[in-house]
Motif scaffolding. Structure first.
Motif, short mmCIF file in Angstrom:
data_model
loop_
_atom_site.label_atom_id
_atom_site.label_comp_id
_atom_site.label_asym_id
_atom_site.label_seq_id
_atom_site.Cartn_x
_atom_site.Cartn_y
_atom_site.Cartn_z
N MET A 45 25.41 24.88 22.19
CA MET A 45 25.54 24.73 23.64
C MET A 45 26.70 23.82 24.03
SD MET A 45 21.54 24.33 24.58
CE MET A 45 21.79 23.49 26.09
N LYS A 46 27.05 22.90 23.11
CA LYS A 46 28.10 21.93 23.44
C LYS A 46 29.46 22.36 22.90
CE LYS A 46 24.80 19.62 25.29
NZ LYS A 46 24.56 19.83 26.72
N GLU A 47 29.51 23.53 22.29
CA GLU A 47 30.79 24.00 21.73
C GLU A 47 31.59 24.78 22.77
OE1 GLU A 47 29.50 25.83 18.08
OE2 GLU A 47 29.29 23.85 17.12
N GLY A 57 27.58 22.61 29.32
CA GLY A 57 26.97 22.85 28.02
C GLY A 57 25.46 23.02 28.11
N GLN A 58 25.01 23.75 29.12
CA GLN A 58 23.57 23.92 29.32
C GLN A 58 23.20 25.41 29.40
OE1 GLN A 58 23.07 21.47 32.96
NE2 GLN A 58 22.01 20.02 31.64
N ILE A 59 21.92 25.67 29.32
CA ILE A 59 21.39 27.00 29.61
C ILE A 59 20.68 26.91 30.95
CG2 ILE A 59 21.19 27.66 27.19
CD1 ILE A 59 17.98 27.05 28.90
N PRO A 60 20.52 28.00 31.70
CA PRO A 60 20.88 29.37 31.35
C PRO A 60 22.29 29.72 31.82
CG PRO A 60 19.64 29.39 33.39
CD PRO A 60 19.73 27.96 32.96
N PHE A 70 26.83 30.31 35.81
CA PHE A 70 25.91 29.29 35.35
C PHE A 70 25.18 28.80 36.60
CE2 PHE A 70 28.30 25.50 36.72
CZ PHE A 70 29.56 26.05 36.92
N GLU A 71 24.24 27.87 36.44
CA GLU A 71 23.34 27.37 37.48
C GLU A 71 22.27 28.42 37.77
OE1 GLU A 71 22.73 24.47 38.82
OE2 GLU A 71 24.38 23.50 37.78
N SER A 72 21.04 28.05 37.41
CA SER A 72 19.94 29.00 37.55
C SER A 72 19.79 29.49 38.99
CB SER A 72 18.64 28.36 37.05
OG SER A 72 18.33 27.19 37.78
N GLY A 73 20.01 28.60 39.97
CA GLY A 73 19.86 29.02 41.36
C GLY A 73 20.87 30.10 41.74
#
Ligand SMILES: N[C@@H](CCC(=O)N[C@@H](CS)C(=O)NCC(=O)O)C(=O)O
Length: 221
Positions: A45-47, A57-60, A70-73
């Motif tokens: 995730m941080k690569e 560097g996050q999901i989802p 990115f950003e679930s919302g």
């Protein structure tokens, strides 16, 4: 081509459906859109390859042709805009449902997230207990207002919408704290949403990932 989302290879919540890929899975299930799931480790995730999808560097994350989100919302909003079923047709009602998504993300979720942070990241500090009490009071203020607005209705504004989906997912994190139990209509609201077949399918899918990760870890020993 089905969209591709990312999720934890091994979720720290042990498959309880609290990670934010759950709200994306749930939205996709509600509208009947299948997806592929790319599982990522904490290291991956941080690569750079993953940071190109999500700078933090996050999901989802969500990929569909040329579109990378990115950003679930934002992802749930995109799904809801593209498919019928999660936003009303009437322009004003649609905007109100979107406002509830923002309320869930900006007004309800932050203190809930802070409570988790205070417990997990700051649990050993001398001031933790006081801080937790203060955060709980802030959460109660928000839940009290939400409870009054919901009243005896099933959903926040007419039919179930993306606003309810994001709101319920934010509230689910509160279950172990007992705070939600102080508001019986919110408990019933969350239970109603969890009973939806789309929620059940999304929950089972993320839980299966966790079960597989546990099985793999045991086999490797
Ligand atoms: N505001 C972001 C938050 C994303 C987020 O916090 N993701 C968590 C999982 S629920 C994560 O990736 N945590 C691992 C990390 O931050 O390193 C969203 O709604 O998508």
């Amino acid at each position: 081509m089905n969209p591709v989302i990312t999720a934890f290879e091994s979720s720290p919540d042990r498959g309880r459906g609290l990670a934010r890929d759950m709200r994306v899975r749930w939205a996709l299930e509600e509208v009947g859109q299948p997806c592929e799931v790319r599982l990522v480790s904490f290291k991956a995730m941080k690569e750079p390859a993953h940071r190109a999808r999500n700078p933090f560097g996050q999901i989802p994350t969500y990929e569909e042709g040329d579109l990378v989100l990115f950003e679930s919302g934002a992802i749930v909003l995109h799904v809801a805009e593209r498919h019928a079923g999660l936003l009303p047709d009437d322009a004003n009602a649609r905007m109100r449902a979107i406002a509830w998504m923002f309320a869930a993300l900006n007004t309800i979720e932050p203190p809930i997230h802070e409570l988790a942070n205070a417990r997990i990241l700051e649990g050993d500090k001398p001031w933790t207990a006081q801080r937790i009490d203060a955060i709980k009071e802030r959460i109660r203020t928000r839940l009290g207002d939400l409870s009054v607005r919901l009243g005896e209705t099933d959903w926040l504004d007419g039919a179930f919408s993306a606003g309810d989906l994001v709101m319920v997912h934010a509230l689910l994190r509160l279950k172990p704290s007992g705070l939600l139990d102080e508001y019986p209509n919110l408990v019933a609201y969350v239970a109603r949403a969890e009973a939806r077949p789309a929620y059940q399918r999304a929950f089972a899918a993320q839980r299966a990932v966790f079960a597989r990760s546990q099985h793999k870890a045991r086999s490797a020993k």
